[in-house]
Motif scaffolding. Structure first.
Motif, short mmCIF file in Angstrom:
data_model
loop_
_atom_site.label_atom_id
_atom_site.label_comp_id
_atom_site.label_asym_id
_atom_site.label_seq_id
_atom_site.Cartn_x
_atom_site.Cartn_y
_atom_site.Cartn_z
N GLU A 268 0.56 -1.29 0.10
CA GLU A 268 0.04 -0.11 0.38
C GLU A 268 0.95 1.14 -0.29
OE1 GLU A 268 -4.08 -1.25 2.05
OE2 GLU A 268 -2.79 -0.41 3.19
N VAL A 269 0.24 2.69 -0.26
CA VAL A 269 1.14 3.33 -0.47
C VAL A 269 0.42 4.70 0.37
CG1 VAL A 269 1.58 5.83 -2.10
CG2 VAL A 269 1.82 3.18 -2.87
N PHE A 270 0.65 5.10 1.34
CA PHE A 270 0.67 6.21 1.82
C PHE A 270 0.54 7.67 1.50
CE2 PHE A 270 1.17 9.65 5.51
CZ PHE A 270 0.34 9.94 6.07
N SER A 271 -0.66 8.34 1.52
CA SER A 271 -0.69 9.61 0.96
C SER A 271 -1.02 9.92 2.12
CB SER A 271 -1.94 9.73 -0.41
OG SER A 271 -2.40 11.23 0.01
N TYR A 272 -0.35 11.50 2.37
CA TYR A 272 -0.51 12.06 3.24
C TYR A 272 -1.39 13.62 2.98
CZ TYR A 272 0.43 16.80 6.03
OH TYR A 272 0.67 17.59 7.69
N ASN A 273 -2.08 13.64 1.83
CA ASN A 273 -3.20 14.17 1.33
C ASN A 273 -4.74 14.00 1.60
OD1 ASN A 273 -1.95 17.22 0.73
ND2 ASN A 273 -1.68 16.37 -1.20
N VAL A 307 4.71 18.72 9.89
CA VAL A 307 4.24 17.84 10.38
C VAL A 307 4.88 16.38 9.04
CG1 VAL A 307 1.99 15.71 10.67
CG2 VAL A 307 2.31 18.19 11.48
N SER A 308 4.74 16.51 8.12
CA SER A 308 5.25 15.63 7.21
C SER A 308 6.38 16.11 6.54
CB SER A 308 4.62 16.66 5.20
OG SER A 308 4.96 17.65 5.38
N SER A 309 7.06 16.52 6.95
CA SER A 309 8.65 17.04 7.14
C SER A 309 8.92 16.04 8.21
CB SER A 309 9.50 18.53 6.99
OG SER A 309 9.15 18.43 6.15
N THR A 310 8.77 15.64 9.56
CA THR A 310 8.92 14.98 10.49
C THR A 310 8.71 14.06 9.99
OG1 THR A 310 8.14 16.83 12.03
CG2 THR A 310 8.80 14.46 13.13
N THR A 342 7.24 19.01 1.84
CA THR A 342 6.49 20.18 1.76
C THR A 342 5.34 19.22 1.24
OG1 THR A 342 5.05 22.16 1.43
CG2 THR A 342 6.62 21.08 -0.64
N VAL A 343 4.00 19.88 1.31
CA VAL A 343 3.11 19.45 0.80
C VAL A 343 1.70 20.67 0.74
CG1 VAL A 343 2.92 17.37 2.34
CG2 VAL A 343 1.81 18.61 3.47
N ALA A 344 0.90 20.70 -0.77
CA ALA A 344 0.23 21.99 -1.06
C ALA A 344 -1.29 20.58 -1.75
CB ALA A 344 0.07 22.39 -2.03
N LEU A 348 1.07 19.10 -4.53
CA LEU A 348 1.76 18.11 -4.02
C LEU A 348 1.59 17.67 -2.53
CD1 LEU A 348 4.32 21.73 -3.40
CD2 LEU A 348 3.78 20.22 -5.55
N ASP A 349 2.02 17.03 -2.73
CA ASP A 349 1.97 15.32 -1.64
C ASP A 349 3.44 14.48 -1.42
OD1 ASP A 349 0.13 13.62 0.08
OD2 ASP A 349 -0.73 12.87 -1.91
N TYR A 350 2.63 14.24 -0.26
CA TYR A 350 3.79 13.04 0.38
C TYR A 350 3.90 11.79 0.83
CZ TYR A 350 7.06 10.61 3.53
OH TYR A 350 8.18 9.78 3.85
N LYS A 351 4.24 11.22 -0.42
CA LYS A 351 3.78 9.87 -0.33
C LYS A 351 4.94 8.53 -0.21
CE LYS A 351 -0.23 10.73 -4.02
NZ LYS A 351 -0.43 10.31 -5.44
#
Length: 462
Positions: A268-273, A307-310, A342-344, A348-351
């Motif tokens: 599975e893939v984690f998506s921050y957004n 949060v996304s960076s940590t 970074t996320v928006a 922009l997402d962190y996965k």
């Protein structure tokens, strides 16, 4: 001679008279017989001829009205009480034939039975009646199939259930409890409909029971898989106290809470957004400082990138790789260059993807003194390695200085309105150690951080 000839003539006359009498007798007999046939056949004009049957029911000598009444009694009313049942597990569902608008073409069949042989020649009619050969006519059974869908939908609503996945819950720090999943059930509606249609018929004496096919669905997450989570495999923390307004702290805590307890199964893939969701006022997010382009300004959800960076740094220390990650346009105060994500929402997402053969559990914690922690739990078999992030600033980007002629300042006087900030180009590597021995150095990213222009005002007032 004359007497002999006279005798011959007399004999001839007698023969003619006899033949004529016989012919007259025959004709009379035929006439009487035909009259009898006519009268006999005519007596059947208002009746169904002999030997005519409908679904084995003998209608010989019946009027239209009598035949109709007999058929309605045996079939028309009985069909409403016919039973077709569907069995699902230990439950039985009876179909209501009256809701099917089920019926026979009784009037049409009676008309066919009544008219059978009526167009034949007289003798043919007579023979048909006398021989009682007749014919057997089948009823045509019709129904409205709309009720079948309603009937099946009701059965499905009472028997269908979704499979319930096993659940992993942290009951105390590092201690987990696993609840068992449950199988689900799904009625094979298409097969049931075909079985019902093939068994609906006008044979009123039959009681049909259809065994419904029910498919069993398994949980996609099992207790056996979740029980593999037994150890902390990575952790990382940052401080959000020194530069946080209350609004920024609220945003950090809301997004951390949204991530806390996330279980990521293998593959599975984690998506921050996707996990955190859209940052809106209705969900409690506040305006707080956020990097936009090459400047910092207040915007909704400011602070969530910490949060996304940590989380990004915690995940890197498990050995997993990013699927999608972007650095800020400017450096951050809470992490060194090259270590942020970074996320928006919507752009922009962190996965990252769980490539382990076991699930991982993400614990997110914020403390009263504004420390942010992310702990990643997995299987103890993966804890033999440790990871170190190394950054290499390989180029500095000199910040341009913009000079503004200011007629309000005395000539020759200069005022630094805004200090420039140099930009940087950074390469990031991950070093992997096993038993304290370096076994791999992996290139992660090449990040560019923009320079911020400086502004100097120079006086021109005489």
């Amino acid at each position: 001679m004359r007497n002999s000839k006279a005798k011959k003539n007399d004999k001839k006359k007698k023969t003619i008279i006899i033949i004529s009498s016989l012919l007259l007798a025959v004709l009379f007999g035929i006439s009487v017989y035909m009259g009898y046939i006519y009268k006999y056949v005519s007596s059947w004009n208002n009746y169904i001829y002999t030997g005519i049957k409908v679904e084995s029911l003998d209608l010989s000598g019946k009027t239209k009205e009598e035949a109709t009444s007999m058929l309605k009694e045996k079939y028309g009313e009985a069909i409403l009480n016919k039973k077709l049942s569907v069995k699902v597990f230990d439950k039985v569902y009876d179909m209501d034939y009256s809701k099917l608008n089920s019926q026979y073409n009784i009037e049409e069949v009676v008309e066919e039975a009544f008219n059978y042989g009526k167009d034949n020649q007289m003798l043919s009619k007579y023979k048909l009646i006398k021989k009682q050969s007749g014919k057997e006519i089948a009823l045509n059974f019709t129904y409205d199939p709309a009720y079948i869908d309603e009937f099946i939908a009701n059965i499905a609503s009472e028997n269908n259930s979704n499979a319930t996945n096993a659940k992993l819950t942290m009951v105390s720090s590092g201690k987990f409890q696993v609840s068992e999943g449950k199988n689900g059930y799904a009625l094979d509606e298409e097969k049931l409909k075909n079985d019902i249609i093939s068994n609906i018929n006008g044979k009123v004496e039959e009681e049909v029971v259809v065994e419904a096919k029910v498919d069993e669905t398994k949980p996609t997450v099992t207790a056996e898989e979740l029980n593999k989570v037994n150890s902390k495999i990575a952790t990382f923390s940052t401080n959000y106290a020194h530069n946080s307004t209350n609004e920024r702290a609220v945003n950090v805590e809301l997004s951390t809470k949204a991530i806390n307890g996330t279980v990521l199964m293998p593959g599975e893939v984690f998506s921050y957004n996707d996990i955190v969701g859209e940052r809106t006022r209705e969900r409690g997010y506040k305006d707080a400082p956020v990097i936009v382009g090459n400047k910092v300004e207040d915007d909704l959800g400011g602070g969530i990138c910490q949060v996304s960076s940590t989380l990004y740094q915690a995940v890197l220390r498990t050995g997993l790789k990013s699927v999608e990650r972007y650095n800020h346009s400017l450096g951050t105060s809470y992490l060194s260059l090259g270590l942020d994500a970074t996320v928006a929402y919507g752009s922009l997402d962190y996965k990252f993807k769980n490539t382990f053969d076991f699930p991982i559990y993400i614990e997110g914690i914020t403390t009263p003194n504004r420390m942010l922690y992310f702990n990643i739990y997995g299987n103890s078999a993966s804890t033999g390695r440790t990871y170190e992030m190394v950054t290499e600033v390989y180029e500095h980007i000199k910040a341009p200085v913009k000079t503004i002629q200011d007629p309000n300042l005395p000539e020759g006087q200069t005022v630094v309105e805004k200090n420039g900030v140099d930009g940087s180009k950074v390469k990031v590597y991950r070093k992997t150690y096993e038993n304290n021995v370096l076994i791999d150095t992996e290139f992660l990213s090449n990040d560019v951080y923009k320079a911020i222009d400086g502004i100097v005002r120079v006086g021109t007032k005489k």
